[in-house]
Design an enzyme around this catalytic site. Structure first.
Site, PDB file in Angstrom:
ATOM      1  N   HIS A   1    -100.914  20.251  12.228  1.00 28.59           N
ATOM      2  CA  HIS A   1    -100.644  21.527  11.575  1.00 28.59           C
ATOM      3  C   HIS A   1    -101.548  21.769  10.377  1.00 28.59           C
ATOM      4  CE1 HIS A   1     -97.013  21.449  14.011  1.00 28.59           C
ATOM      5  NE2 HIS A   1     -96.960  22.749  13.823  1.00 28.59           N
ATOM      6  N   GLY A   2    -101.935  20.722   9.711  1.00 33.53           N
ATOM      7  CA  GLY A   2    -102.800  20.952   8.554  1.00 33.53           C
ATOM      8  C   GLY A   2    -103.143  19.664   7.841  1.00 33.53           C
TER       9      GLY A   2
END
Lengths: 493, 353
Positions: A322-323
């Site tokens: 996701h990041g």
């Protein structure tokens, strides 16, 4: 290009109309061009990254199919390395460099690594995973290598799902891109209805809740108690309606052209357990992790300890997907821990449920299960949304501060205290009380609609009622929607 | 496809009728100032429209000369009417939204002056919600057209904007707000893209860095907004004058070193070159004034914690007169208007009462 932009409102009908006007053999050209325009509306030069990935995986697919023995594996590894290298360079290299530097600093070592000044190409994680999915499926001999470069490029770049999924498997999308689709009234109207629902979720619910979330999570230390609780709940719904809204628009856009994309959500907040939640949330990503990482690691066939290790690894990795931030990593890890604890206690939980069922408290038990799952999911979202782990800790520590005072103020209907405890802290809640009520009402309306859909009741409604529902949704989008172009949350991943 | 299109048209009609109904029950709120602008424009018919931020007016409470730049221009040009739209923050995005609105007026103004404040391009303001004016942008850019769609058959008064007549000398943005901003320099948050903070121990240096020293590129959305303004008037008779408002560069240069002016000039040149390509007039006043022309004395007096530097572009009277002169000189090159001569009766003091 954002779905919720004026450009898309012009782009979509033109592309769709041309699609059906053009002869079949030219349609892939149109869709590929449209996809390039769609993607280049963000950062034009980044399309070269996509072309690189397409080129590498297209060749790798053919080579894997034609080769035998160790060469097949070598081509697969080369393709995976190329994709991962691109992902790592653009998304993770600075994160790792900064953390290594911090670690070195901790040990009083003078080490620093130059940071790359790169913007993350929009949706990179999505199309990298889709591309990887193709090569792996060819390697597993479950998919024939695509010989038509244009169609393969379209498989990676198909504009409705290019920047935020659903992450398609080649078996589903490639044959549909080859097939000739004739205009169908049903597909077109179903597609439009789906898009309407998606737009409602995005601009009426998610973008409005975002005002509260951004305000409070922007400087959480300025708030205590109720605003933190409201913003945390708001984020749970914001992220769901933002992402499922995007998926609905993507699915509806493709459906209009007769192409069926994979479903990404199945009423996740109605899940009765954590494993159930993960069968309903971002289904295309989690089936990807399951099929290409969890199962190759041994899946459920290995011993408990190894299984737990695998669960933790896969979910931590999914957090990192996701990041490049510790908050995402911790969010994934937390879900891994949830699932392990559930696995350990599953026998006891099932036994309790069984014995309680015999006491005829089944509906109540069902509601408790949904509530518990939702609460745990919301707690994890706090970590996901907070800017730092420190912010997340602050929010957890202060989530219920002054709740007793608020309850008391509510009982005696002391409006000044209610206002002070909810709306007047920090820079305010980001929404006026009446706007918040409208947001809650919209949320409720969508909740009822989803419940009707989950229980298959929408199709049973009289046609005129269904028609009225969609008209109301459109009018709500026009009158209640946030018209500012707010990017979808999952674009950044 | 035919039956689908028919159904689609029918549904669109139902939606339109529904929207008409809603709009009549809940009419859209048109800002009063916006309606006033429309009325004022058509009543006064200003030859010169002026998009400017708070550098237009007096902010120093101790100043005796209360003339705003727009008023000085009006006096200099004798019989011209200057309509100033004063929007704090100098954000070219909101200026572009106003310009879009002005471009629709009949007759259009002869001149449109657009102030460029380089601070507005800095990361600190670039990402600060209070200088984004999203609601106004939305209103003037789109809302005025789209939200009133249901009223098209019935609605004819289609102009609104925030208008401040030239003779206003109000200080609607008290300096205390700027002081608060400055005090919070170390606490300012940049949710979208944190700017570099190369001075970990010096919030003021970081603030100045974030205000002016970003390395701009032509793709910057605010530069694009300025170019958009140039495009809007390309085929109109309105002459565009862009000017870089003076920056209080001297104290900043001594505080930050020569790199401050180097970066400022680099950014100014980038914007200037981009605008000149559109064949508009650009006046670079960015480093034309010394420190005395800026309002900092009274603020410094009121706050001893300011490290001998108050970071602003607000102008003292001499600064405002300087800018007004530069603009009127430019306008004077082409401005032709014969002032109405007083009637003989009036000049002899025999005007009827």
């Amino acid at each position: 290009m954002l779905f919720n932009s004026l450009s898309f409102l012009i782009f979509f009908p033109i592309v769709s109309l041309l699609y059906f006007l053009l002869p079949h053999k030219l349609r892939w050209v149109l869709l590929l061009l449209a996809s390039c325009i769609f993607y280049m509306a963000f950062i034009p030069e980044y399309i070269l990254i996509l072309f690189f990935l397409i080129g590498v995986d297209y060749i790798a697919g053919i080579q894997i199919e034609q080769s035998k023995g160790y060469k097949r594996k070598a081509y697969l590894i080369l393709s995976i390395l190329a994709s991962v290298a691109v992902l790592f360079t653009f998304k993770y290299v600075n994160f790792f460099a900064m953390n290594i530097a911090q670690l070195a600093n901790f040990f009083h070592l003078n080490y620093s690594f130059p940071l790359l000044k790169l913007l993350l190409p929009i949706g990179l994680s999505f199309h990298t995973f889709q591309s990887l999915s193709y090569v792996i499926e060819v390697y597993k001999k479950k998919q024939k290598a695509e010989r038509h470069l244009g169609i393969y490029a379209l498989y990676v770049m198909f504009y409705p799902q290019l920047v935020a999924g659903p992450i398609e498997r080649p078996q589903n999308l490639l044959p549909q891109l080859h097939a000739q689709h004739v205009f169908s009234d049903t597909d077109a109207s179903d597609g439009l209805k789906r898009m309407v629902i998606g737009f409602f979720k995005k601009v009426v619910i998610a973008d409005k809740l975002a005002l509260v979330v951004n305000q409070v999570y922007g400087s959480p230390q300025d708030y205590t108690g109720m605003p933190l609780l409201i913003a945390s709940l708001a984020f749970a719904f914001q992220i769901y309606y933002d992402f499922s809204g995007y998926s609905d628009i993507a699915i509806g856009t493709a459906r209009f052209m007769g192409i069926r994309l994979t479903e990404n959500f199945h009423f996740p907040y109605f899940a009765t357990s954590l494993p159930d939640f993960w069968r309903r949330w971002h289904m295309s990503l989690y089936s990807w992790f399951r099929d290409y990482i969890y199962i190759p690691l041994g899946g459920n066939r290995v011993k408990a300890l190894a299984r737990y290790r695998n669960i933790l690894f896969v979910f931590t990795l999914s957090g990192l997907w996701h990041g490049a931030a510790w908050t995402y990593v911790f969010w994934g890890f937390l879900h891994g821990v949830y699932l392990i604890l559930y696995d350990i206690g599953e026998h006891a939980i099932l036994l309790t449920k069984k014995s309680l069922k015999s006491l005829y408290v089944s509906p109540l038990l069902h509601i408790i299960s949904i509530g518990t799952t939702f609460t745990l999911v919301c707690a994890a979202w706090i970590v996901f949304r907070a800017r730092t782990i420190t912010d997340a800790s602050y929010i957890f520590a202060n989530l219920f501060t002054n709740i007793d005072k608020l309850v008391f103020a509510l009982i005696i209907n002391n409006r000044l205290s209610i206002d002070a405890l909810i709306f007047s802290q920090g820079k305010g809640l980001g929404l006026l009380p009446e706007e918040l009520l409208i947001a809650i009402a919209s949320l409720g309306a969508m909740g009822v609609y989803e419940w009707l859909q989950a229980t298959n009741r929408v199709v049973k409604l009289p046609r005129i009622v269904r028609y009225a529902i969609y008209i109301i949704f459109v009018l709500s989008i026009i009158n209640l929607g946030i018209t500012k172009k707010t990017p979808f949350i999952y674009f950044q991943f | 496809m035919k039956s689908f299109l028919l159904k689609f048209l029918f549904t669109s009609l139902i939606i339109y009728l529904g929207q008409l109904l809603i709009s009549n029950v809940f009419p859209p709120k048109i800002p009063e100032t916006a309606v006033n602008f429309n009325l004022a424009y058509h009543e006064k018919k200003p030859e010169i429209m002026y998009l400017v931020d708070s550098t237009d007016y007096v902010t120093d409470s101790e100043e005796k000369d209360h003339d705003a730049i727009s008023l000085i221009m009006e006096k200099e040009l004798k019989c011209a009417t200057v309509g100033a739209i004063v929007q704090n923050g100098g954000n070219p995005d909101i200026f572009a939204a106003y310009a879009k609105f002005i471009a629709r007026f009949q007759p259009p103004p002869d001149y449109l002056i657009v102030e460029i404040n380089m601070r507005a391009f800095g990361a600190a303001w670039d990402k600060d919600p209070q200088f984004e004016f999203n609601e106004q942008k939305l209103f003037f850019d789109w809302f005025a057209e789209t939200a009133l769609m249901p009223f098209w058959p019935f609605f004819s008064n289609s102009g609104f904007i925030n208008f401040q007549p030239a003779n206003s000398t109000t200080t609607d943005q008290p300096p205390s707000i700027f002081l608060t901003l400055l005090r919070k320099a170390g606490l300012m948050r940049y949710p979208e893209s944190p700017p570099n903070e190369p001075y970990p121990d010096n919030p003021l240096k970081n603030l100045i860095h974030a205000n002016y020293m970003n390395n701009l590129t032509k793709n910057h959305r605010k530069i694009q907004s300025l170019l958009r303004i140039a495009d809007m008037f390309a085929s109109k008779k309105t002459k565009l004058i862009f000017y870089f408002t003076p920056i209080d560069y001297q104290p900043k240069q001594s505080f930050m070193g020569d790199k401050f002016v180097t970066q400022l000039k680099k950014n100014v040149n980038l914007v200037k070159t981009a605008l000149l390509e559109k064949q508009v007039t650009v006046l670079d006043l960015s480093t034309s004034l010394s420190a005395e022309a800026f309002t900092w004395r009274s603020i410094m007096k009121a706050n001893s914690k300011l490290e001998n530097l108050y970071n602003n572009e607000h102008l003292m009277a001499q600064g405002r007169h300087f800018v007004a002169k530069a603009l009127t000189d430019e306008i004077g090159k082409t401005f032709i208007k014969v002032c109405p001569t007083p009637t003989p009766a009036a000049s002899q003091g025999n005007a009827p009462e």
